[in-house]
Structures are given as structure tokens and as C-alpha cells.
Design an enzyme around this catalytic site. Sequence first.
Site, PDB file in Angstrom:
ATOM      1  N   LYS A 101      -0.138  23.133  12.950  1.00 39.33           N
ATOM      2  CA  LYS A 101      -0.783  23.152  14.023  1.00 39.33           C
ATOM      3  C   LYS A 101      -0.030  23.297  15.412  1.00 39.33           C
ATOM      4  O   LYS A 101      -0.575  23.916  16.342  1.00 39.33           O
ATOM      5  CB  LYS A 101      -1.706  22.047  14.194  1.00 39.33           C
ATOM      6  N   GLU A 123     -11.319  19.399  21.534  1.00 38.75           N
ATOM      7  CA  GLU A 123     -12.073  18.467  20.784  1.00 38.75           C
ATOM      8  C   GLU A 123     -11.071  18.062  19.556  1.00 38.75           C
ATOM      9  O   GLU A 123     -10.143  18.887  19.168  1.00 38.75           O
ATOM     10  CB  GLU A 123     -13.216  18.847  20.352  1.00 38.75           C
ATOM     11  N   SER A 388       1.106  22.943   4.348  1.00 37.31           N
ATOM     12  CA  SER A 388       0.700  23.060   5.911  1.00 37.31           C
ATOM     13  C   SER A 388       1.306  21.704   6.524  1.00 37.31           C
ATOM     14  O   SER A 388       1.395  21.663   7.886  1.00 37.31           O
ATOM     15  CB  SER A 388      -0.727  23.530   5.781  1.00 37.31           C
TER      16      SER A 388
END
Length: 405
Positions: A101, A123, A388
Site C-alpha cells: 500500500k 478513510e 502483498s
Amino acid sequence: MLFNGVEFDTYFKNHPDQNGYFGKYGGSYIPSELKAAMQEITEAYFTICKSTRFIGELRRIRREFQGRPTPISHLERLSGKLGNVQLYVKREDLNHTGAHKLNHCMGEALLAKYMGKKKVIAETGAGQHGVALATAAAYFGLECDIYMGSVDIKKQAPNVARMKILGANVVEVTHGLATLKEAVDAAFDAYSREYKDSIYCIGSVLGPHPFPMMVRDFQSVVGIEAREQFLSMTGELPDAVVACVGGGSNAMGLFSGFLNDPVEIYGVEPLGRGTALGDHAASLKYGTEGIMHGFNSLMLKDENGEPAPVYSVASGLDYPSSGPEHAYLHDLGRVKYDVVDDEETVDAFFTLSRLEGIIPAIESSHAVAYGMKLAKKMGRGSILICLSGRGDKDMDYVIEKYGIR
Ligand SMILES: *Cc1c(COP(=O)(O)O)cnc(C)c1O
């Protein structure tokens, strides 16, 4: 490479189109007060992000702060157990903060800085996106408001602590079910009031144009690195690549490196407890066309056409839709989307830990589980899986719910 009438040599030039569409999916379905803000971000993206100054700075940050390139590891012991197929993982668990991310958060925050914005807004559900964005904000000296439902705040104490330590302002959202959906609404509300000084940072290849494109482009570093590394390690391309799909950012990152190659591509969605609506979050496999959160894509709907409740053992995958580009690649047949359930996922979590010394995130364990099944089916060749993220965040929950296997 021509595939079902689409020319993949020029794919990235033509997808999305001028209005942000991948075929019929994508676009921008937002209140008029946000149109100007999105237009400003789109224009900034097309000028600033293509400048050598921006690209040079992002490259330096990736190298010196994030620790890129992340390696590819050959899973020798696991491959040996499964037969003749060789399995490899792209190690996004070794990217700073422990997941992919940060790749798009650093890009989005650098863009905010170049645009002269003072604040980033987002958010978060499980807190992973919030932590990555808070990290980027601290690095660039930007303010950071993270909207989070009070139910999630209670459940995700370590990530809330991380965000606060990093200097972010965690804004509690108490209305409705007080989880992710309400947090999205609250963050959008705040952004429509504050867009002059701030920028909204989406956590995946989702939302209105230009976000699905921008996040894909920032994540494409994963696929570009992986293709080069795999070629230099083995002299060939992998026969197949595999990634888990929640919103779809780590998958689009890896896939974008291989779309124009003779490589089979698989996206793996969470089947959770089973095929009944509410027991899974496999929006590409079981969903239908619809609009939510500002974009048109495949989504899981209830009887009123509203986003359905979804479930997965992996909180990073339980979203009732996926990015519009995935819906497009799904319909085109270029990427195959399939599912694994919670049980198979937890098995893969322990298998990779025991055989390879890598504790994977429970999200990434979906891709590992599928890669293991695919290896048995293929019988020969090679598979590259996107790992990931790392699994530290999931250890307590897995042990409590499933015990040590
Ligand atoms: C958030 C997350 C995902 C799911 O997000 P995508 O946008 O689908 O990549 C997958 N793996 C990890 C480790 C995550 O934190």
C-alpha cells in the site's frame, strides 16, 4: 499482443479513455461540488506526474526510504512438495510498513506536495491504508486526517496507535454501523468541504477517475520490477502470475507488468465461508454491474440493489466491489478470476510459514493458496505470486480462531 480485439502493445495509452472508462466500467459518478476537485487532480496528475523532477524524486524515495526494489524469492521447499512446478513470490512484505500500500500512498502524497496541498484525507477499515498514508504524510510533513468507524477503532487498536504515533488525526465516525462504509461517506464529506487545501487519497484502484488509473500507475512498479527480476533470475517469463484481489491494487500492480506477454494471469477473490451472498466477497466472480463510491464496476448487491454485506477472514479483501479495470479485464478474458475459501487460505498461511520462513498476510495467503492449487493442476512450469504483505498483523487472530496447525 492482440487479445480478443484489444491491442495490448498500446494498452496503457488507451486505458482508461479520456473520461476514465475501461470499456463500460469506471467513470466518475460524484456530486457536482467534487467535479472541480477531481478535475484539478486529473490535470495535476497528467502534468506533474509525467515530469522528470517528480519521477526522479519518487524513484529516489522508493530506493532510499521504501527499500525498493523488493526481491523475488524462489520457494524451493514448497515447490518440491507440490511436484515439478516452480513457485516464486514477489516480496511486497519487505516494502517499508510491510505491504504494497505504501507504493501508492507515497505517490499520492508526493503529488499533494507538488500541488501545494497541506493535508491528506482518507478513510480506513482495518487500518492498513491509514497507517500507510500516515507514514507518507509524516515523511512529507503533511497533515493527515484518517476517518475510521468506532467499531473498527476498537477492533484495530495497534493500527490506531501506529497512526497516532505517526502524527495522524484519527477521526472517529459513530453513525450507522460505524464501520468502513460510514467512514468512506464521512471522508468524502470532509473532502468536499476542504478540497482547496487537501487531497483525498484512495486506498486501492477504486473510486472516481482518476484514482483507478493513478493508483495502478503508482503500483505498476511491482510488475515492472518483477518482470525484470524474473527474467534475470530464470532467463524466462513465468508461465502464470497470481495475486489476491480486494479492491485490486496489488493485483493491478503485478498484472500491469505482464498484460502484453504470453503469461496466464489469475486474480484470486475471497470465498470466505461459501457461495451464499453475505458469506464471501467475490465481486468479480459473482457480482453484477452497478455504481457505488463514484465508479461503475461489478459489485455484490442486496435485493434493493444496494452494496451487499460481505465477509472474508481477510479484512483487507472484504469490499463489495473491485476496481473497474479488473471488471474490464474479467469481461475481456485477459485475466481469469477465481476464488479460495477461508480454510484453504489458513492452510496456506501455515504452509508458507513452516516451509519457507515467511509469515504472509492473510490477504496474500489467498494468492499463495491459489498458486499451490494451480501448481498441482499445471504439472510443470513456473508461477509468480504477489506476496502483498506480511502477516504479523494477523497472527493473534489466526491463532485465536484456528489454533496452531
Ligand atoms: C489492503 C491489502 C490487500 C487488498 O488490497 P488490494 O487493493 O486488493 O491490493 C491485499 N494485501 C494486503 C497485505 C493488504 O494490506
